[in-house]
Design an enzyme around this catalytic site. Structure first.
Site, PDB file in Angstrom:
ATOM      1  N   ASP A  74      -1.351  11.831  -2.977  1.00 50.92           N
ATOM      2  CA  ASP A  74      -1.422  10.375  -2.892  1.00 50.92           C
ATOM      3  C   ASP A  74      -2.773   9.848  -3.341  1.00 50.92           C
ATOM      4  O   ASP A  74      -3.653  10.585  -3.777  1.00 50.92           O
ATOM      5  CB  ASP A  74      -0.963   9.856  -1.525  1.00 50.92           C
ATOM      6  CG  ASP A  74      -1.599  10.575  -0.395  1.00 50.92           C
ATOM      7  OD1 ASP A  74      -2.804  10.850  -0.507  1.00 50.92           O
ATOM      8  OD2 ASP A  74      -0.907  10.875   0.600  1.00 50.92           O
ATOM      9  N   MET A  80      -9.633   2.462   7.468  1.00 48.89           N
ATOM     10  CA  MET A  80      -8.823   1.320   7.008  1.00 48.89           C
ATOM     11  C   MET A  80      -9.307   0.023   7.655  1.00 48.89           C
ATOM     12  O   MET A  80      -8.516  -0.864   7.960  1.00 48.89           O
ATOM     13  CB  MET A  80      -7.330   1.539   7.337  1.00 48.89           C
ATOM     14  CG  MET A  80      -6.743   2.766   6.672  1.00 48.89           C
ATOM     15  SD  MET A  80      -5.114   3.216   7.302  1.00 48.89           S
ATOM     16  CE  MET A  80      -5.535   4.134   8.775  1.00 48.89           C
ATOM     17  N   LYS A 113       0.372   4.692  -3.044  1.00 48.67           N
ATOM     18  CA  LYS A 113       0.406   3.241  -3.307  1.00 48.67           C
ATOM     19  C   LYS A 113      -0.956   2.822  -3.842  1.00 48.67           C
ATOM     20  O   LYS A 113      -1.979   3.249  -3.354  1.00 48.67           O
ATOM     21  CB  LYS A 113       0.641   2.480  -2.000  1.00 48.67           C
ATOM     22  CG  LYS A 113       1.962   2.742  -1.354  1.00 48.67           C
ATOM     23  CD  LYS A 113       2.137   1.785  -0.181  1.00 48.67           C
ATOM     24  CE  LYS A 113       3.380   2.094   0.612  1.00 48.67           C
ATOM     25  NZ  LYS A 113       3.322   3.365   1.328  1.00 48.67           N
TER      26      LYS A 113
END
Ligand code: SAH
Length: 273
Positions: free
Chosen positions: A54, A189, A76
């Site tokens: 990823d 995050m 993503k």
């Protein structure tokens, strides 16, 4: 060889003579610097048949994958939607059932905010052998790469890894002990909600003068460290526009950044480093 997701069908047909079931290794790729891979991760990468990776996996790490391996990007990123978690889980199962041995490569450590636990359980439920290879998590890599000790006898007796992104977006930091002094908080995050994180911690009593490091692209050649305070966090993010991946480190230990800061005394001011 990099494979587009829509070209997967052919790959998922039974493979190998007896088409024995394959297995999956959930492998931590570390924060970016290829030399921070474990020996085991590197060995698995060098022998990989299929690599499912990823967005957080660095190019330097991917360069270790042999040309002959099939590399499937499920991440993503802007303009590329990637797969949903349920689709990734199913892809890993389908690949293993079709007889492939799969390296599932995840940034940092697979079991720290990487949804590796969900992938492991889904594989186990499908009866597929799944091994986990730990990786250096972003907090540990960023700490070493910026000279910020995560704990210190003088000012940080505990350390917490926190997600800065709640299930539906804004995090709710309802645990009042998060605001206690003498601990280091590391938000993964946390960039998007940094203003909210700063406001909530201060509302619960953490000093606005508490130093904060924003570490962007930690351990990578483009690493940038921005030093600020809890009170000034939102304006610093606005001004400096750090990009993803970035980590927030909050606590007195940030004064040790490159050991160039005063270890006690006046709060550090916002400077880019
Ligand atoms: N499993 C990963 C974390 C996944 S969550 C690990 O153990 O490190 C993704 C978040 O990790 C990013 O939003 C960012 O906050 C952090 N992160 C990952 N790699 C990073 C890096 N090289 N530098 C700074 N932060 C990083």
């Amino acid at each position: 060889m990099t494979l587009a997701i829509d070209a997967l069908d052919k790959l998922l047909t039974p493979h190998g003579a007896a088409s024995a079931q394959g297995r999956v290794w959930l492998v931590g790729a570390g924060p970016g610097d290829v030399e921070l891979l474990t020996v085991k991760a590197l060995r698995l990468l060098h022998g990989a048949e299929v690599v499912v990776y990823d967005r957080l996996v660095s190019e330097a790490v991917m360069a270790e994958v042999p040309e002959s391996a099939l590399c499937i990007d499920v991440g993503k990123r802007p303009g590329h939607h990637g797969l949903k978690q349920s689709q990734i889980n199913q892809l890993l199962i389908d690949l293993a059932i079709s007889g492939r041995n799969v390296v599932r490569l995840k940034g940092g450590d697979p079991f720290i905010f990487g949804r590796g636990g969900e992938e492991m359980v889904s594989l186990q439920q499908a009866g597929i052998v799944c091994d986990v290879v730990p990786g250096i998590t972003a907090a540990v890599g960023c700490a070493a790469a910026s000279g910020i000790p995560l704990t210190h006898r003088d000012c940080a007796q505990s350390l917490r890894f926190i997600t800065g992104h709640g299930r539906s977006g804004e995090p709710r930091l309802e645990d009042a002990s998060l605001a206690a002094a003498n601990q280091t908080l590391v938000f993964y995050m946390g960039l998007r909600w940094s203003a909210s994180i700063s406001a909530q911690l201060q509302a619960q009593g953490r000093e606005g003068t508490t130093p904060v490091a924003i570490i962007e692209n930690g351990t990578r050649p483009e690493q940038r460290v921005i030093i600020t305070t809890l009170a000034a966090l939102a304006t610093t993010v606005e001004k400096e526009q750090p990009v993803s991946p970035s980590l927030l480190m909050i606590g007195e230990v940030v004064r040790y950044y490159r050991s160039a800061m005063p270890v006690s005394g006046a709060p550090v001011s916002a400077t880019a480093g």
